[in-house]
Write a protein that holds these residues in place. Structure first.
Motif, PDB file in Angstrom:
ATOM      1  N   GLY A 206     -66.942 -53.712 -25.375  1.00 32.00           N
ATOM      2  CA  GLY A 206     -65.836 -52.991 -25.989  1.00 32.00           C
ATOM      3  C   GLY A 206     -65.130 -53.808 -27.052  1.00 32.00           C
ATOM      4  O   GLY A 206     -64.805 -53.310 -28.137  1.00 32.00           O
ATOM      5  N   LEU A 207     -64.903 -55.089 -26.767  1.00 30.10           N
ATOM      6  CA  LEU A 207     -64.221 -55.945 -27.732  1.00 30.10           C
ATOM      7  C   LEU A 207     -65.112 -56.277 -28.926  1.00 30.10           C
ATOM      8  O   LEU A 207     -64.619 -56.597 -30.009  1.00 30.10           O
ATOM      9  CB  LEU A 207     -63.744 -57.222 -27.056  1.00 30.10           C
ATOM     10  N   SER A 208     -66.429 -56.183 -28.748  1.00 33.10           N
ATOM     11  CA  SER A 208     -67.330 -56.342 -29.889  1.00 33.10           C
ATOM     12  C   SER A 208     -67.271 -55.111 -30.782  1.00 33.10           C
ATOM     13  O   SER A 208     -67.399 -55.219 -32.013  1.00 33.10           O
ATOM     14  CB  SER A 208     -68.761 -56.591 -29.400  1.00 33.10           C
ATOM     15  N   VAL A 209     -67.073 -53.934 -30.173  1.00 28.74           N
ATOM     16  CA  VAL A 209     -66.820 -52.740 -30.976  1.00 28.74           C
ATOM     17  C   VAL A 209     -65.525 -52.925 -31.763  1.00 28.74           C
ATOM     18  O   VAL A 209     -65.432 -52.566 -32.943  1.00 28.74           O
ATOM     19  CB  VAL A 209     -66.732 -51.478 -30.090  1.00 28.74           C
ATOM     20  N   VAL A 210     -64.517 -53.507 -31.101  1.00 27.20           N
ATOM     21  CA  VAL A 210     -63.245 -53.779 -31.777  1.00 27.20           C
ATOM     22  C   VAL A 210     -63.485 -54.658 -33.004  1.00 27.20           C
ATOM     23  O   VAL A 210     -62.977 -54.381 -34.105  1.00 27.20           O
ATOM     24  CB  VAL A 210     -62.255 -54.473 -30.819  1.00 27.20           C
ATOM     25  N   ILE A 222     -57.428 -48.475 -30.895  1.00 27.58           N
ATOM     26  CA  ILE A 222     -56.718 -48.256 -29.631  1.00 27.58           C
ATOM     27  C   ILE A 222     -57.645 -48.590 -28.465  1.00 27.58           C
ATOM     28  O   ILE A 222     -58.766 -48.086 -28.382  1.00 27.58           O
ATOM     29  CB  ILE A 222     -56.242 -46.796 -29.523  1.00 27.58           C
ATOM     30  N   GLY A 223     -57.190 -49.432 -27.575  1.00 22.68           N
ATOM     31  CA  GLY A 223     -57.966 -49.791 -26.399  1.00 22.68           C
ATOM     32  C   GLY A 223     -57.469 -49.079 -25.162  1.00 22.68           C
ATOM     33  O   GLY A 223     -56.259 -48.907 -24.976  1.00 22.68           O
ATOM     34  N   VAL A 224     -58.390 -48.630 -24.320  1.00 21.05           N
ATOM     35  CA  VAL A 224     -58.051 -47.961 -23.065  1.00 21.05           C
ATOM     36  C   VAL A 224     -58.672 -48.760 -21.927  1.00 21.05           C
ATOM     37  O   VAL A 224     -59.895 -48.914 -21.861  1.00 21.05           O
ATOM     38  CB  VAL A 224     -58.563 -46.510 -23.031  1.00 21.05           C
ATOM     39  N   ASP A 225     -57.831 -49.288 -21.031  1.00 20.91           N
ATOM     40  CA  ASP A 225     -58.322 -50.070 -19.890  1.00 20.91           C
ATOM     41  C   ASP A 225     -57.207 -50.159 -18.854  1.00 20.91           C
ATOM     42  O   ASP A 225     -56.029 -50.164 -19.216  1.00 20.91           O
ATOM     43  CB  ASP A 225     -58.748 -51.472 -20.330  1.00 20.91           C
ATOM     44  N   ASN A 226     -57.594 -50.221 -17.578  1.00 21.03           N
ATOM     45  CA  ASN A 226     -56.581 -50.321 -16.525  1.00 21.03           C
ATOM     46  C   ASN A 226     -56.422 -51.737 -15.996  1.00 21.03           C
ATOM     47  O   ASN A 226     -55.740 -51.961 -15.003  1.00 21.03           O
ATOM     48  CB  ASN A 226     -56.901 -49.362 -15.371  1.00 21.03           C
ATOM     49  N   ASN A 227     -57.059 -52.697 -16.669  1.00 20.33           N
ATOM     50  CA  ASN A 227     -56.924 -54.105 -16.294  1.00 20.33           C
ATOM     51  C   ASN A 227     -55.922 -54.762 -17.239  1.00 20.33           C
ATOM     52  O   ASN A 227     -56.227 -54.989 -18.418  1.00 20.33           O
ATOM     53  CB  ASN A 227     -58.283 -54.804 -16.388  1.00 20.33           C
ATOM     54  N   CYS A 231     -56.231 -55.932 -21.302  1.00 20.85           N
ATOM     55  CA  CYS A 231     -55.397 -55.312 -22.334  1.00 20.85           C
ATOM     56  C   CYS A 231     -54.663 -56.365 -23.150  1.00 20.85           C
ATOM     57  O   CYS A 231     -54.559 -56.266 -24.376  1.00 20.85           O
ATOM     58  CB  CYS A 231     -54.402 -54.348 -21.700  1.00 20.85           C
ATOM     59  N   GLU A 232     -54.166 -57.392 -22.468  1.00 23.51           N
ATOM     60  CA  GLU A 232     -53.426 -58.444 -23.156  1.00 23.51           C
ATOM     61  C   GLU A 232     -54.351 -59.274 -24.042  1.00 23.51           C
ATOM     62  O   GLU A 232     -54.031 -59.579 -25.200  1.00 23.51           O
ATOM     63  CB  GLU A 232     -52.737 -59.349 -22.124  1.00 23.51           C
ATOM     64  N   ASN A 233     -55.527 -59.623 -23.512  1.00 20.06           N
ATOM     65  CA  ASN A 233     -56.480 -60.431 -24.273  1.00 20.06           C
ATOM     66  C   ASN A 233     -57.021 -59.688 -25.490  1.00 20.06           C
ATOM     67  O   ASN A 233     -57.362 -60.300 -26.502  1.00 20.06           O
ATOM     68  CB  ASN A 233     -57.651 -60.862 -23.381  1.00 20.06           C
ATOM     69  N   ALA A 234     -57.090 -58.354 -25.393  1.00 17.78           N
ATOM     70  CA  ALA A 234     -57.709 -57.555 -26.449  1.00 17.78           C
ATOM     71  C   ALA A 234     -56.966 -57.653 -27.775  1.00 17.78           C
ATOM     72  O   ALA A 234     -57.563 -57.486 -28.840  1.00 17.78           O
ATOM     73  CB  ALA A 234     -57.791 -56.091 -26.009  1.00 17.78           C
ATOM     74  N   LYS A 235     -55.695 -57.951 -27.722  1.00 23.32           N
ATOM     75  CA  LYS A 235     -54.893 -58.001 -28.945  1.00 23.32           C
ATOM     76  C   LYS A 235     -55.388 -59.090 -29.891  1.00 23.32           C
ATOM     77  O   LYS A 235     -55.286 -58.958 -31.110  1.00 23.32           O
ATOM     78  CB  LYS A 235     -53.424 -58.200 -28.590  1.00 23.32           C
ATOM     79  N   ALA A 236     -55.933 -60.141 -29.335  1.00 21.03           N
ATOM     80  CA  ALA A 236     -56.438 -61.228 -30.170  1.00 21.03           C
ATOM     81  C   ALA A 236     -57.702 -60.838 -30.923  1.00 21.03           C
ATOM     82  O   ALA A 236     -58.065 -61.480 -31.917  1.00 21.03           O
ATOM     83  CB  ALA A 236     -56.716 -62.465 -29.309  1.00 21.03           C
ATOM     84  N   PHE A 237     -58.372 -59.776 -30.492  1.00 18.99           N
ATOM     85  CA  PHE A 237     -59.616 -59.353 -31.125  1.00 18.99           C
ATOM     86  C   PHE A 237     -59.409 -58.266 -32.181  1.00 18.99           C
ATOM     87  O   PHE A 237     -60.353 -57.879 -32.858  1.00 18.99           O
ATOM     88  CB  PHE A 237     -60.601 -58.851 -30.062  1.00 18.99           C
ATOM     89  N   GLY A 238     -58.191 -57.760 -32.301  1.00 18.84           N
ATOM     90  CA  GLY A 238     -57.940 -56.753 -33.325  1.00 18.84           C
ATOM     91  C   GLY A 238     -57.431 -55.419 -32.828  1.00 18.84           C
ATOM     92  O   GLY A 238     -57.206 -54.499 -33.615  1.00 18.84           O
ATOM     93  N   ILE A 239     -57.243 -55.281 -31.508  1.00 16.34           N
ATOM     94  CA  ILE A 239     -56.660 -54.059 -30.963  1.00 16.34           C
ATOM     95  C   ILE A 239     -55.236 -53.904 -31.506  1.00 16.34           C
ATOM     96  O   ILE A 239     -54.451 -54.853 -31.490  1.00 16.34           O
ATOM     97  CB  ILE A 239     -56.631 -54.117 -29.423  1.00 16.34           C
ATOM     98  N   GLU A 241     -53.188 -51.284 -30.414  1.00 19.12           N
ATOM     99  CA  GLU A 241     -52.374 -50.770 -29.309  1.00 19.12           C
ATOM    100  C   GLU A 241     -53.266 -50.518 -28.105  1.00 19.12           C
ATOM    101  O   GLU A 241     -54.479 -50.314 -28.245  1.00 19.12           O
ATOM    102  CB  GLU A 241     -51.647 -49.482 -29.717  1.00 19.12           C
ATOM    103  N   VAL A 242     -52.691 -50.565 -26.914  1.00 20.12           N
ATOM    104  CA  VAL A 242     -53.463 -50.363 -25.688  1.00 20.12           C
ATOM    105  C   VAL A 242     -52.819 -49.266 -24.850  1.00 20.12           C
ATOM    106  O   VAL A 242     -51.607 -49.057 -24.891  1.00 20.12           O
ATOM    107  CB  VAL A 242     -53.571 -51.657 -24.858  1.00 20.12           C
ATOM    108  N   VAL A 243     -53.662 -48.575 -24.095  1.00 14.22           N
ATOM    109  CA  VAL A 243     -53.208 -47.520 -23.201  1.00 14.22           C
ATOM    110  C   VAL A 243     -53.814 -47.770 -21.824  1.00 14.22           C
ATOM    111  O   VAL A 243     -55.035 -47.929 -21.699  1.00 14.22           O
ATOM    112  CB  VAL A 243     -53.631 -46.125 -23.702  1.00 14.22           C
ATOM    113  N   ASP A 244     -52.976 -47.822 -20.804  1.00 16.91           N
ATOM    114  CA  ASP A 244     -53.424 -47.943 -19.423  1.00 16.91           C
ATOM    115  C   ASP A 244     -53.416 -46.547 -18.809  1.00 16.91           C
ATOM    116  O   ASP A 244     -52.349 -45.961 -18.605  1.00 16.91           O
ATOM    117  CB  ASP A 244     -52.488 -48.860 -18.633  1.00 16.91           C
ATOM    118  N   PRO A 245     -54.588 -45.971 -18.521  1.00 15.69           N
ATOM    119  CA  PRO A 245     -54.627 -44.592 -17.995  1.00 15.69           C
ATOM    120  C   PRO A 245     -53.875 -44.437 -16.683  1.00 15.69           C
ATOM    121  O   PRO A 245     -53.390 -43.339 -16.374  1.00 15.69           O
ATOM    122  CB  PRO A 245     -56.121 -44.307 -17.840  1.00 15.69           C
TER     123      PRO A 245
END
Length: 378
Positions: A206-210, A222-227, A231-239, A241-245
């Motif tokens: 997913g983060l490679s797609v990012v 926009i990233g969607v994950d319940n972990n 979610c926090e780490n994803a911001k460094a890759f270019g996300i 905003e994040v959504v926790d379902p």
């Protein structure tokens, strides 16, 4: 050890063998046969744990087995008829080969080779036999690679030669996860500049797609994950905003459509959950929305979607290895990495020695790592 004879002999080495579904891997003395015609034997240098390794370990029925498919190494010996490789060549393994001559390979439209496509029986493509033995018992292969062994045998069509200057302990991630995500963004979806992209599942793929979306100039990712950790780490890759379902009061598709003015341009399902794939499809916009399926569900593999989603212009695509032709395309990705045009290193959150491979499995199962690279004894 290998005999002094000029012909390759059986090698005895350490291998992490899975004897049953979900059971801890056992470090065994494994006999690795010489490469047969059109095969090569590889000394594995680095390998990493992929979610598909974890899922297969939990759910497959073919055992005993040596898992692992995301790897780099050095050619130890070659079988009869192999002209592309020689002893000492540095290589990446690939779980889908490229024979270069079948209908699919020559079509230019598919990456699934008719000869060296997805291996499902745990046996070599050439003769439907195994190259591993433990205590007199055959041990099955996985994804045509089986890199959780100090030595392995693969078909020469399931390896890609790379420069000896490339760091093997990093570039192994291009043999599956990172390449799969980048290719899904570039080759399969063909993300356009200024688009809105939603990624369901923020693991390595997913983060490679990012990364791919960011390099294509997507305006919202926009990233969607319940972990929460992911979610926090994803911001460094270019996300962006994040959504926790789990924290949403409405179905996730409704949430996504609400924050994207009717739906995203592109959605990617990177979990391997058929219900999530339906959610991704429903999160796309009418008219041109594209959903790409990357995850491989091990349970409930059938999807359910209302036909009106397609009548209203949505498209659902599948992606195997990001639409890359392994031998033809991987060298260019390796070059991009060496030129610092793409990132690999940041996906490696843990480095462990081979004898701690069960710790790596636990880290992946608990969602506490992206990629854990296993380093073989030198």
């Amino acid at each position: 050890m290998e005999s002094s004879s000029s012909a390759p002999q059986v090698i005895t080495c350490k291998g992490a063998v899975a004897w049953g579904a979900g059971e801890a891997l056992v470090m065994e003395e494994v006999e690795v046969s010489p490469p047969q015609p059109l095969e090569i034997r590889i000394k594995v240098v680095s390998t990493s744990i992929c979610c598909s390794d974890l899922a297969a370990w939990k759910h497959h029925t073919i055992f005993p087995r040596i898992f692992g498919h995301e790897a780099s190494g050095v050619v130890e010996s070659v079988g009869q008829g192999v002209t592309e490789f020689k002893e000492g060549d540095h290589v990446l393994t690939v779980f889908i080969g490229e024979c270069m001559s079948c209908k699919m390979c020559k079509s230019g439209k598919s990456t699934i080779c008719q000869v060296l496509g997805l291996e499902k029986k745990g046996l070599m493509h050439s003769d439907q036999k195994t190259r591993f033995m433990v205590k007199g018992k055959p041990v099955y292969h996985y994804c045509a690679v089986s890199s959780f062994s100090e030595y392995t045998v693969v078909h020469s069509g399931c390896a890609v030669k790379i420069s000896p200057h490339v760091p093997l302990e990093k570039v192994c991630l291009l043999s599956c996860g990172v390449a799969a995500g980048l290719g899904a963004a570039w080759n399969v979806a063909d993300i356009s500049k200024g688009s809105t992209v939603v990624i369901f599942g923020l693991g390595t793929v997913g983060l490679s797609v990012v990364q791919g979306a960011k390099l294509r100039g997507a305006s919202r990712i926009i990233g969607v994950d319940n972990n929460p950790r992911k979610c926090e780490n994803a911001k460094a890759f270019g996300i962006t905003e994040v959504v926790d379902p789990n924290s949403c009061k409405e179905p996730i598709a409704q949430v996504i459509k609400g924050i994207t003015d009717g739906g995203a341009d592109f959605c990617f399902e990177c979990v391997g959950d058929s219900d999530m794939l339906t959610n991704a499809l429903e999160s796309c916009c009418d008219g041109w929305g594209v959903t790409v399926a990357l995850g491989v569900p091990r349970v409930k593999p059938k999807i359910s979607a209302h036909y009106s989603l397609f009548l209203r212009g949505r498209t659902l695509k599948g992606s195997i290895f990001g639409g890359w032709k392994p031998k033809s395309d991987l060298p260019s990705l390796v070059e991009k990495y060496m030129n610092k045009e793409i990132q690999i290193d940041d996906y490696i959150t843990h480095n462990l020695p081979f004898d701690e491979i069960n710790k790596a499995f636990n880290l992946m199962a608990e969602g506490k790592c992206l990629r854990c690279v296993i380093h073989m004894p030198r």
